[in-house]
Design a protein around this motif. Structure first.
Motif, PDB file in Angstrom:
ATOM      1  N   GLY C   8      21.226  75.378  74.464  1.00 26.93           N
ATOM      2  CA  GLY C   8      22.249  74.389  74.924  1.00 26.93           C
ATOM      3  C   GLY C   8      22.434  73.102  74.073  1.00 26.93           C
ATOM      4  N   VAL C   9      23.818  72.838  74.037  1.00 20.05           N
ATOM      5  CA  VAL C   9      23.914  71.460  73.313  1.00 20.05           C
ATOM      6  C   VAL C   9      24.447  70.529  74.198  1.00 20.05           C
ATOM      7  N   VAL C  10      23.819  69.391  74.493  1.00 26.88           N
ATOM      8  CA  VAL C  10      24.339  68.339  75.160  1.00 26.88           C
ATOM      9  C   VAL C  10      24.917  67.365  74.557  1.00 26.88           C
ATOM     10  N   GLY C  11      26.108  66.758  74.970  1.00 27.93           N
ATOM     11  CA  GLY C  11      26.860  65.868  74.199  1.00 27.93           C
ATOM     12  C   GLY C  11      27.539  66.671  72.964  1.00 27.93           C
ATOM     13  N   ALA C  12      28.083  67.903  73.053  1.00 29.01           N
ATOM     14  CA  ALA C  12      28.343  68.615  72.123  1.00 29.01           C
ATOM     15  C   ALA C  12      29.860  68.080  71.628  1.00 29.01           C
ATOM     16  N   GLY C  13      30.643  67.430  72.093  1.00 24.87           N
ATOM     17  CA  GLY C  13      31.716  66.763  71.557  1.00 24.87           C
ATOM     18  C   GLY C  13      31.375  65.317  70.669  1.00 24.87           C
ATOM     19  N   ASP C  27      22.736  79.770  62.277  1.00 25.61           N
ATOM     20  CA  ASP C  27      21.425  80.388  62.220  1.00 25.61           C
ATOM     21  C   ASP C  27      21.261  81.669  63.273  1.00 25.61           C
ATOM     22  N   ASP C  28      21.035  82.752  62.555  1.00 28.52           N
ATOM     23  CA  ASP C  28      21.090  83.995  63.422  1.00 28.52           C
ATOM     24  C   ASP C  28      19.564  84.061  64.287  1.00 28.52           C
ATOM     25  N   ALA C  29      18.841  83.087  64.104  1.00 30.83           N
ATOM     26  CA  ALA C  29      17.470  83.011  65.113  1.00 30.83           C
ATOM     27  C   ALA C  29      17.892  82.546  66.219  1.00 30.83           C
ATOM     28  N   LEU C  30      18.971  81.806  66.290  1.00 32.82           N
ATOM     29  CA  LEU C  30      19.253  80.856  67.410  1.00 32.82           C
ATOM     30  C   LEU C  30      20.702  81.350  68.277  1.00 32.82           C
ATOM     31  N   GLU C  31      20.823  81.274  69.334  1.00 32.55           N
ATOM     32  CA  GLU C  31      21.950  81.720  70.253  1.00 32.55           C
ATOM     33  C   GLU C  31      22.488  80.259  70.951  1.00 32.55           C
ATOM     34  N   LEU C  32      23.757  80.004  70.624  1.00 37.16           N
ATOM     35  CA  LEU C  32      24.319  79.131  71.601  1.00 37.16           C
ATOM     36  C   LEU C  32      24.814  79.950  72.789  1.00 37.16           C
ATOM     37  N   VAL C  33      24.434  79.248  73.973  1.00 37.05           N
ATOM     38  CA  VAL C  33      24.466  79.889  75.091  1.00 37.05           C
ATOM     39  C   VAL C  33      25.288  78.700  76.362  1.00 37.05           C
ATOM     40  N   ALA C  34      25.243  77.286  75.839  1.00 37.27           N
ATOM     41  CA  ALA C  34      25.878  76.321  76.314  1.00 37.27           C
ATOM     42  C   ALA C  34      26.362  75.227  75.830  1.00 37.27           C
ATOM     43  N   ALA C  35      27.366  74.647  76.108  1.00 38.33           N
ATOM     44  CA  ALA C  35      27.911  73.456  75.267  1.00 38.33           C
ATOM     45  C   ALA C  35      28.514  72.646  76.339  1.00 38.33           C
ATOM     46  N   VAL C  36      27.633  71.356  76.466  1.00 40.60           N
ATOM     47  CA  VAL C  36      28.043  70.440  77.683  1.00 40.60           C
ATOM     48  C   VAL C  36      28.704  69.079  77.054  1.00 40.60           C
ATOM     49  N   ASP C  37      29.685  68.504  77.771  1.00 43.03           N
ATOM     50  CA  ASP C  37      30.204  67.554  77.208  1.00 43.03           C
ATOM     51  C   ASP C  37      31.198  66.648  78.342  1.00 43.03           C
ATOM     52  N   HIS C  38      31.108  65.582  78.591  1.00 40.13           N
ATOM     53  CA  HIS C  38      31.679  64.958  79.882  1.00 40.13           C
ATOM     54  C   HIS C  38      33.384  64.851  79.468  1.00 40.13           C
ATOM     55  N   SER C  39      33.523  64.686  78.280  1.00 45.28           N
ATOM     56  CA  SER C  39      35.164  64.327  77.907  1.00 45.28           C
ATOM     57  C   SER C  39      35.773  65.385  77.104  1.00 45.28           C
ATOM     58  N   ALA C  40      35.205  66.245  76.786  1.00 46.72           N
ATOM     59  CA  ALA C  40      35.940  67.379  75.721  1.00 46.72           C
ATOM     60  C   ALA C  40      37.005  68.193  76.420  1.00 46.72           C
ATOM     61  N   GLY C  41      36.686  68.465  77.766  1.00 44.73           N
ATOM     62  CA  GLY C  41      37.679  69.237  78.432  1.00 44.73           C
ATOM     63  C   GLY C  41      37.094  70.800  78.424  1.00 44.73           C
ATOM     64  N   ALA C  65      25.224  74.452  84.242  1.00 46.00           N
ATOM     65  CA  ALA C  65      25.130  75.094  82.986  1.00 46.00           C
ATOM     66  C   ALA C  65      23.716  75.849  82.914  1.00 46.00           C
ATOM     67  N   LEU C  66      22.722  74.837  82.943  1.00 39.86           N
ATOM     68  CA  LEU C  66      21.271  75.281  82.956  1.00 39.86           C
ATOM     69  C   LEU C  66      21.001  76.651  83.793  1.00 39.86           C
ATOM     70  N   LEU C  67      21.539  76.447  85.016  1.00 40.24           N
ATOM     71  CA  LEU C  67      21.341  77.560  85.874  1.00 40.24           C
ATOM     72  C   LEU C  67      21.892  78.763  85.561  1.00 40.24           C
ATOM     73  N   SER C  68      22.958  78.669  85.103  1.00 39.03           N
ATOM     74  CA  SER C  68      24.035  79.980  84.969  1.00 39.03           C
ATOM     75  C   SER C  68      23.571  80.586  83.390  1.00 39.03           C
ATOM     76  N   THR C  69      23.327  79.561  82.449  1.00 34.24           N
ATOM     77  CA  THR C  69      23.103  80.206  81.005  1.00 34.24           C
ATOM     78  C   THR C  69      21.530  80.415  80.542  1.00 34.24           C
ATOM     79  N   LYS C  70      20.545  79.822  81.405  1.00 32.64           N
ATOM     80  CA  LYS C  70      19.154  79.857  81.295  1.00 32.64           C
ATOM     81  C   LYS C  70      18.742  79.602  79.715  1.00 32.64           C
ATOM     82  N   PRO C  71      18.960  78.363  79.022  1.00 38.64           N
ATOM     83  CA  PRO C  71      18.523  78.268  77.691  1.00 38.64           C
ATOM     84  C   PRO C  71      17.227  78.105  77.817  1.00 38.64           C
ATOM     85  N   ASP C  72      16.645  78.145  76.475  1.00 37.61           N
ATOM     86  CA  ASP C  72      15.266  77.982  76.266  1.00 37.61           C
ATOM     87  C   ASP C  72      15.071  76.440  75.786  1.00 37.61           C
ATOM     88  N   VAL C  73      15.943  75.900  75.173  1.00 34.20           N
ATOM     89  CA  VAL C  73      15.945  74.735  74.481  1.00 34.20           C
ATOM     90  C   VAL C  73      17.337  74.080  74.888  1.00 34.20           C
TER      91      VAL C  73
END
Lengths: 267, 267, 267, 267
Positions: C8-13, C27-41, C65-73
């Motif tokens: 999950g990326v916080v401050g994604a915008g 990176d095929d070894a990583l999977e984007l499961v969440a992107a959090v940003d207060h102002s990006a919409g 986002a953490l609850l619904s997407t369960k990121p590792d990192v």
């Protein structure tokens, strides 16, 4: 707003084209009126380059775009295979071309010159729009008169195909115009690893470094008696060419003939 | 003054030898007791190097000088053809040699090692006494573990015969010890001027620049993702090696065996 | 694909956040499961960063986002005002934080360390993720032991507010750990223009250059007897930090405690 | 040999004077006829500079030397306190002075100009005889027209008393002649360590680095949009000024008035 320069961007979806679109959108003296690209699809030109929407939809037809949007200038950073046709089309429609694509032959450039003269219309063709690179080359030429011992080192990304770079070769040509031809170095010099002394050009050497992370850099180094002089240019990104393109878009409005080479715009 | 280290300089009239004489005269912890040179004639060692007279007359006979002046250490920057004989003579007379001449074979070095062990006497042989050059090489080796894309550029005076320099080759060897062998650059890369991409060494490139005015410089450049790291060493003059020679003269007094390589004196 | 690391990326915008999103997607070894940003919409994370759509819609709620997407990192490059809360939230949900935001206090870092220990979970906080910058600082510290005369020059864009840069100050601290404190230069030195000799730090000087076009560069220069040694690092763009962030995302999976500082990941 | 230029060296025992003596002895077009020095004693001029004897004995009396040896030119690198008297004496005896000493006042220079005109004799006064330094300054001035964001960094040995150097100040003056005055950098910029941003000069900054081992170096760095341009000059030793002095000795033979500044000899 009637006196803003109306600009069309050809190859708007290419890496340089995108920078041109952004540059035009940021300058209040310019107005983006057309964006042409063969493969980008019918998207908004702003979305294409990752900024706000503009209302200008990318089209694949240059001639139609010229007729419907009547630009004053088109900027073309397309490929060697399409640039000649684009340029001729523009001039025939009374639109001034600013061309950054390399690879036009001397005959093609002469044809464009004639066409401009016939139509009384300005055009600019320049293989390089960087002010700093231009100054580096001019200074190298001036210095070679007084300090004739010189080597060139150029640095580019590790995926570049050709070595030396076009800028390095052009710099070497300029130096050769003023430097008496003389083979530098010890006449009995021996390469223990072949190629260590670099590429030989009219008596001096050119070295090409290729490393990831580097965009474009060049050093021209002069050695004298107990001293050395180095002129170094760093380009960090494509955006670095935009002030030069911006200058060209404004200058071409005052021209009535072809100007070939960015140096003729600077003085 | 009885505890000053008594130093003899062999090859005192050579370019490096003169610097050694001056260095010894300037350090109160050292005493110049002999200066040997085959071609300088019977001049005062001070006059030979352009400083005040010292009372030490240059001689051409090493063995006699060792017997009559009983140095603790000799410093030898002579030629590959005489250094082996000088070193063996010194050790046999119980005098510790500090050798800066390059060109001894592995067998010769092993013979010296054995001789030192038999006599229980210290000796130092080092192809390079520059602290900065040593650090540059160590850092290059450390960086290559993390940033495996690398090129070396070395700069020397325009009368140097060989390219690349010995230091460049040694740096390349050190890098190769830790770097996975991999051919850098675009596999389809093309040299428009032969040699432009430099000398090929285990997958990476070495470039040799030769210009008047330059004494000895080297850059090791690493490229990474959006970054580059450069380690650069400049030697401005022969005198730059003297702090390293000075350190060696003092360290050899504490040794009872041969140490080969300046790096083993630093830590 | 079950063994890809869920990120999950916080401050994604933000400017760094966008680079992190792109790095994860590449990176095929990583999977984007969440992107959090207060102002990006509520936009697609791919559109946000100017690449293809991903199906991941940006959200403003980290905990949901953490609850619904369960990121590792989660990777957090937000602001000093929000990073502490984000980090605590993540650890409490069993998600490993990789934090690049600067400005956490020593007390806050200690609290995070305790929390990690209690939960047995890994975390990484690092003010700098550049491999080259890290090596530059390590080499500067090593060299200062042998060549104690040093100055630092750092170069940044002309809109940077503070001088010297954080990296320059950190480098100066590292050098001071090993260098005997001594005021360099001529004791009678006189500044004809105030400030010419730079900022004084424990006996040596730091110079801050601010020019448009430059992203981030630093040189550490050592002067010795007849020689100088220069270690130079160039960051060309934010993307240059991504290999370090990528390494951290993978390393944090193996940790069960807080690691503070990128240097502890390298060896 | 009658057409060799007869040269007298004033201040022959000084650091620059010794280099001049050696330069004259090495050039077959020049003949050393006198060497004047107040404190060197009656030694041979060759011994004084560490080369073969010449038969020219150093004298302390300039006027006598001029009368007895009749030089065409004298070269003067003495002190500000003696140079005016030496120069006037030479001109009155019909000998052309080449002066490298700095510190003559505007009035003194005007007096020399008048005296030369009255006698119809050439003279050259130049604070700097380095070709590379001159080119660096000229290029800096040219570049500042197009790239007005600039900073200067100069590097000298750690015992230099004044900062910035005279060359840096002169470069800054030349830049200011063509650059619109504008305070560079962020208006809210804050120095966390006083002096970090360097010395302020007409809107831009000068930085002075002082390290052992360095003789004299200067960089002028220009920042533009996505690019930077650097002009760097390295002086490695006093000998580096000799080609310029040599040129001046030959040019002064063709002059019938005072030329002030090395730049007027170059074109």
């Amino acid at each position: 707003m009637g006196d803003r320069i109306r600009v069309g961007v050809v190859g708007a979806g290419g890496r340089m084209g995108k920078e041109v679109v952004k540059m035009v959108l940021q300058d209040d003296a310019l107005e983006l009126v057309a964006a042409v690209d063969h493969s980008a699809g019918e998207v908004d030109a702003g979305s294409l380059v990752g900024v706000e929407t503009t209302g200008i939809i990318v089209t694949s037809q240059l001639e139609e775009a010229l007729l419907s949007t009547k630009p004053d200038v088109i900027v073309d950073f397309t490929t060697p295979s399409s640039v000649m046709k684009n340029t001729v089309t523009a001039i025939q429609h009374g639109v001034r071309p600013v061309v950054g694509t390399t690879g036009l032959s001397t005959e093609e450039i002469d044809d464009i010159r004639t066409l401009c003269k016939d139509k009384g219309i300005g055009a600019i063709i320049a293989p390089n729009f960087s002010i700093g690179a231009f100054l580096m080359m001019q200074f190298a030429k001036q210095a070679a008169k007084y300090l004739p011992n010189v080597e060139i080192i150029e640095y580019h990304g590790d995926q570049k195909l050709d070595a030396p770079s076009g800028t390095a070769v052009k710099t070497a040509e300029l130096i050769s115009e003023v430097r008496e031809e003389r083979r530098q170095g010890n006449p009995n010099e021996e390469e223990k690893i072949e190629g260590a002394r670099g590429g030989y050009y009219n008596g001096f050497r050119i070295h090409s470094v290729r490393l990831p992370g580097i965009f474009a850099q060049q050093e021209v180094i002069f050695g004298g008696h107990g001293e050395s002089l180095k002129i170094r240019h760093d380009s960090y990104e494509r955006a670095g060419y935009m002030p030069g393109v911006n200058l060209a878009v404004k200058k071409v409005m005052e021209l009535h003939e072809l100007v070939y080479g960015f140096e003729h715009l600077m003085d």
